[in-house]
Design an enzyme around this catalytic site. Sequence first.
Site, short mmCIF file in Angstrom:
data_model
loop_
_atom_site.label_atom_id
_atom_site.label_comp_id
_atom_site.label_asym_id
_atom_site.label_seq_id
_atom_site.Cartn_x
_atom_site.Cartn_y
_atom_site.Cartn_z
N ASP A 193 -2.42 38.88 -11.87
CA ASP A 193 -3.46 37.78 -11.17
C ASP A 193 -5.03 38.03 -11.56
O ASP A 193 -5.26 39.13 -11.69
CB ASP A 193 -3.44 38.34 -9.69
CG ASP A 193 -4.19 37.36 -8.80
OD1 ASP A 193 -4.15 36.15 -9.15
OD2 ASP A 193 -4.73 37.79 -7.84
N GLU A 234 3.12 40.57 -7.69
CA GLU A 234 1.87 40.56 -8.22
C GLU A 234 1.04 41.82 -8.35
O GLU A 234 1.12 42.63 -7.40
CB GLU A 234 1.05 39.59 -7.20
CG GLU A 234 -0.30 39.18 -7.42
CD GLU A 234 -0.98 38.77 -6.25
OE1 GLU A 234 -0.85 37.37 -6.15
OE2 GLU A 234 -1.62 39.32 -5.33
N LYS A 279 3.24 39.75 -2.74
CA LYS A 279 1.80 39.69 -2.98
C LYS A 279 0.90 40.96 -2.55
O LYS A 279 1.47 41.80 -2.13
CB LYS A 279 1.33 38.37 -2.51
CG LYS A 279 2.12 37.13 -2.90
CD LYS A 279 1.56 35.83 -2.73
CE LYS A 279 0.50 35.68 -3.64
NZ LYS A 279 -0.16 34.11 -3.47
N ARG A 287 0.90 -1.18 -0.02
CA ARG A 287 0.06 -0.05 0.10
C ARG A 287 0.92 1.15 -0.14
O ARG A 287 0.52 2.19 -0.58
CB ARG A 287 -0.88 0.01 1.31
CG ARG A 287 -1.78 1.23 1.28
CD ARG A 287 -2.44 1.56 0.08
NE ARG A 287 -3.31 0.61 -0.63
CZ ARG A 287 -3.57 0.80 -2.03
NH1 ARG A 287 -3.04 1.68 -2.64
NH2 ARG A 287 -4.07 -0.40 -2.54
N LYS A 316 1.30 25.71 -3.36
CA LYS A 316 -0.08 25.05 -3.22
C LYS A 316 0.12 23.43 -3.21
O LYS A 316 -0.04 22.75 -4.29
CB LYS A 316 -1.24 25.61 -3.83
CG LYS A 316 -1.78 27.05 -3.30
CD LYS A 316 -2.65 27.66 -4.36
CE LYS A 316 -2.97 28.80 -3.70
NZ LYS A 316 -4.28 29.72 -4.65
#
Length: 301
Positions: free
Chosen positions: A224, A203, A173, A106, A141
Amino acid sequence: MTTPHLPVLSPLMVEEQVRAALVEDLGRAGDITSQATIAPDMTATAEINAREEGIVAGLDLARAAFRLMDPEIRFEAFVKDGDRLAPGTVIAKVSGPARAVLSAERVALNFLMHLCGVATHTGHFAQEIAHTPAKVCCTRKTIPGLRALEKYAVRMGGGSSHRYGLDDAILIKDNHIVVAGGVAPAIRAARAFAGHLVKVEVEVTTLEELEEALEAQPDVVLLDNMGPELLYRAVEINRDCAGLTDATYAADPRRVKLEASGNVNLKTIRAIAETGVDYISTSKITMAAPTLDIGLDIVVG
């Protein structure tokens, strides 16, 4: 033509990841099902098979799962990472002590199914934009603890990597911009802080912010949530700001690179790439990748 260097997984990281997964699965008493049903001297041979189309990634982890469970297990791979699989392809043959083979099954399959799934999903995105110079990129992410593995799988699928973490590139950002007092002040502060090998990206959400950013000369501007029309215009602004023509724009190494992000999926990525942006980043290739159906079957006779 030279063959491009392919990424490799650190053997130390592979062993650490696989060992932790085996400990998690075996718990306090080991595989009590195999202990209860299989004599300790029994051996087995099994095949790992692809049950659907896909791209291989993660063979080193599968191999390590069996090796760490029992060094006597023999793992023979018939494909390599980056290869394309047809349904029914035998990926590898495993033979050795039966208890150990089944106990490692597994963990080996979990790594393979997930990483092959990421590679395969990335491959679908890369295929959609193969007629353009744009590259599809993964982001931060990722599933916690699996970032290096998932970014490796993205590369196997034909994608590219964004920064690995918070420490290897500067990405300014929206919240950084608010605190820093604007796009240009944030870029200037980043330039003053960063070493010469550290890239600076910012950004922006509007064309006005793009123009402000270009004046401050970051290495990359992330556009963005702009649709194709705004992205076309952004490329024109970048070209004009650099004093380039359509013929010289794409190849000029001095110009600021443009990255598109937001609302990227298999239906939208082609139109985004055709605007002329350099990179397209999306979490879809890591966080939304389905697992690839792969199984292990004991060979009888």
